[in-house]
Write an enzyme that holds these catalytic residues in place. Sequence first.
Site, PDB file in Angstrom:
ATOM      1  N   SER A  26      26.674  41.836 -15.989  1.00  0.00           N
ATOM      2  CA  SER A  26      27.094  42.129 -17.118  1.00  0.00           C
ATOM      3  C   SER A  26      28.592  42.345 -18.246  1.00  0.00           C
ATOM      4  O   SER A  26      29.010  43.360 -18.668  1.00  0.00           O
ATOM      5  CB  SER A  26      26.905  43.448 -17.457  1.00  0.00           C
ATOM      6  OG  SER A  26      24.812  44.124 -17.447  1.00  0.00           O
ATOM      7  N   HIS A  76      23.946  33.309  -4.858  1.00  0.00           N
ATOM      8  CA  HIS A  76      23.755  33.873  -5.963  1.00  0.00           C
ATOM      9  C   HIS A  76      22.579  35.048  -5.888  1.00  0.00           C
ATOM     10  O   HIS A  76      21.813  34.395  -4.919  1.00  0.00           O
ATOM     11  CB  HIS A  76      23.199  33.285  -7.197  1.00  0.00           C
ATOM     12  CG  HIS A  76      23.542  34.534  -8.379  1.00  0.00           C
ATOM     13  ND1 HIS A  76      22.281  35.100  -8.900  1.00  0.00           N
ATOM     14  CD2 HIS A  76      23.792  34.613  -9.584  1.00  0.00           C
ATOM     15  CE1 HIS A  76      22.828  35.674  -9.896  1.00  0.00           C
ATOM     16  NE2 HIS A  76      24.093  35.125 -10.121  1.00  0.00           N
ATOM     17  N   GLY A  98      27.066  36.231 -17.085  1.00  0.00           N
ATOM     18  CA  GLY A  98      25.025  35.134 -17.344  1.00  0.00           C
ATOM     19  C   GLY A  98      25.144  35.282 -18.847  1.00  0.00           C
ATOM     20  O   GLY A  98      25.387  35.120 -20.077  1.00  0.00           O
ATOM     21  N   ASN A 131      27.252  30.901 -16.052  1.00  0.00           N
ATOM     22  CA  ASN A 131      25.781  30.485 -15.329  1.00  0.00           C
ATOM     23  C   ASN A 131      24.791  31.191 -16.273  1.00  0.00           C
ATOM     24  O   ASN A 131      24.355  32.078 -16.814  1.00  0.00           O
ATOM     25  CB  ASN A 131      25.656  31.807 -14.081  1.00  0.00           C
ATOM     26  CG  ASN A 131      24.716  31.407 -13.313  1.00  0.00           C
ATOM     27  OD1 ASN A 131      23.760  30.971 -13.839  1.00  0.00           O
ATOM     28  ND2 ASN A 131      24.292  32.335 -12.425  1.00  0.00           N
ATOM     29  N   TRP A 132      23.803  29.702 -16.831  1.00  0.00           N
ATOM     30  CA  TRP A 132      23.028  30.362 -17.493  1.00  0.00           C
ATOM     31  C   TRP A 132      21.344  30.399 -17.500  1.00  0.00           C
ATOM     32  O   TRP A 132      21.191  30.576 -18.033  1.00  0.00           O
ATOM     33  CB  TRP A 132      22.691  28.270 -18.253  1.00  0.00           C
ATOM     34  CG  TRP A 132      24.468  28.089 -19.299  1.00  0.00           C
ATOM     35  CD1 TRP A 132      25.179  28.567 -19.603  1.00  0.00           C
ATOM     36  CD2 TRP A 132      23.887  26.537 -20.323  1.00  0.00           C
ATOM     37  NE1 TRP A 132      25.984  27.718 -20.697  1.00  0.00           N
ATOM     38  CE2 TRP A 132      25.285  26.922 -20.815  1.00  0.00           C
ATOM     39  CE3 TRP A 132      23.646  25.011 -20.258  1.00  0.00           C
ATOM     40  CZ2 TRP A 132      25.450  26.024 -21.747  1.00  0.00           C
ATOM     41  CZ3 TRP A 132      23.329  24.872 -21.502  1.00  0.00           C
ATOM     42  CH2 TRP A 132      25.059  24.715 -22.291  1.00  0.00           C
ATOM     43  N   LYS A 133      21.698  30.406 -16.401  1.00  0.00           N
ATOM     44  CA  LYS A 133      20.447  30.620 -15.330  1.00  0.00           C
ATOM     45  C   LYS A 133      19.226  29.175 -15.937  1.00  0.00           C
ATOM     46  O   LYS A 133      19.475  28.457 -15.787  1.00  0.00           O
ATOM     47  CB  LYS A 133      19.721  32.300 -15.403  1.00  0.00           C
ATOM     48  CG  LYS A 133      20.973  32.771 -15.032  1.00  0.00           C
ATOM     49  CD  LYS A 133      20.825  33.913 -14.464  1.00  0.00           C
ATOM     50  CE  LYS A 133      21.859  34.840 -14.317  1.00  0.00           C
ATOM     51  NZ  LYS A 133      21.911  36.153 -14.273  1.00  0.00           N
ATOM     52  N   GLY A 144      22.279  41.059 -14.879  1.00  0.00           N
ATOM     53  CA  GLY A 144      21.336  40.989 -15.603  1.00  0.00           C
ATOM     54  C   GLY A 144      20.211  42.307 -16.721  1.00  0.00           C
ATOM     55  O   GLY A 144      20.935  42.654 -16.699  1.00  0.00           O
ATOM     56  N   GLU A 203      29.710  39.929  -7.667  1.00  0.00           N
ATOM     57  CA  GLU A 203      28.632  40.641  -8.533  1.00  0.00           C
ATOM     58  C   GLU A 203      27.245  41.489  -7.761  1.00  0.00           C
ATOM     59  O   GLU A 203      26.656  41.578  -7.076  1.00  0.00           O
ATOM     60  CB  GLU A 203      27.801  39.234  -8.272  1.00  0.00           C
ATOM     61  CG  GLU A 203      28.364  37.851  -9.138  1.00  0.00           C
ATOM     62  CD  GLU A 203      27.386  37.206 -10.114  1.00  0.00           C
ATOM     63  OE1 GLU A 203      27.612  37.088 -10.918  1.00  0.00           O
ATOM     64  OE2 GLU A 203      26.530  36.539  -9.609  1.00  0.00           O
TER      65      GLU A 203
HETATM   66  P1  PGA Z   1      24.744  38.798 -16.053  1.00  0.00           P
HETATM   67  O1  PGA Z   1      24.312  37.756 -14.978  1.00  0.00           O
HETATM   68  O2  PGA Z   1      26.026  38.620 -17.166  1.00  0.00           O
HETATM   69  O3  PGA Z   1      23.709  38.339 -17.343  1.00  0.00           O
HETATM   70  O4  PGA Z   1      25.054  40.226 -15.501  1.00  0.00           O
HETATM   71  C1  PGA Z   1      25.312  37.989 -14.264  1.00  0.00           C
HETATM   72  C2  PGA Z   1      24.724  36.320 -13.280  1.00  0.00           C
HETATM   73  O5  PGA Z   1      23.307  36.709 -12.614  1.00  0.00           O
HETATM   74  O6  PGA Z   1      26.049  35.677 -12.553  1.00  0.00           O
END
Ligand code: PGA
Length: 255
Positions: free
Chosen positions: A214, A96, A235, A10-12, A172, A166
């Site tokens: 994470s 999400h 992420g 998930n590149w956001k 994040g 999640e």
């Molecule tokens: P993260 O995000 O791996 O940066 O914690 C995961 C996500 O929000 O899908």
Amino acid sequence: MKTKQLIVANWKMNPRTPKEARALFQSTKRTAGHLTKVQTVVCPPAVFLGLFSPLVSRNCFLGAQDMFWEKEGAYTGKISPAQLHALNVSYVILGHSEERALGETNEDIQKKIRAAFEYRLNAILCIGEKERDHEGHYLSFLKEQIKKSLGKIPGKELGRLIIAYEPIWAIGALAKKADTPRALLEIVIFIRKVLSDMYDKSIAFQISILYGGSVNAQNAEAFLKDGGVNGLLVGRASLDTKEFTEILKITKQIK
Ligand code: PGA
């Protein structure tokens, strides 16, 4: 439940330019191409989907980070399942926590899941609590998210459903820490129990469950081996070529 491990990037809202995005996609695709036992899905920002559409391969698929439930019409700023389907996209992340934080409800998510299935898209339904309290209220919260997001969708239509657990506190840059494989395993069992009560055991076990929050090259193996999940939703670490390549290679070794 599918036999392949599923790793979703998930590149956001990253990276900034098509040039950077292309380099990241190509590098992920190069590694994914060798790993026949791993199904890799890259979910870039929607503006890059068209760029990667011709590059989709057998082990490296394309996913969207969200979509709207209508197939076309006067919906400024929205993206439809029909458009995703036409761009070779086969997965879509729905619900999400970052979308929910902007006002998306379980009812919206249910409409999106139904629409995704209509266009043969695999829907990755994200669920997760804000806080893990000692009284177990978070379990009721997760149950409600599942129940309301799936609502009246019949069990026989859930062949393309994936659930991503999640916990918000683990996601994040502000995350305190990742979950532990042990706690994760209990939650995976709980999710299957909820699904089993809503539908039946065979449906509950046919749905893949992912962990996200994470994830990195240090903890990926433990989650996959001891967390009871069928894959990971990654992420930040999916934006780092070296780190993500390592996660894919680790996943390949999991029996
Ligand atoms: P993260 O995000 O791996 O940066 O914690 C995961 C996500 O929000 O899908």
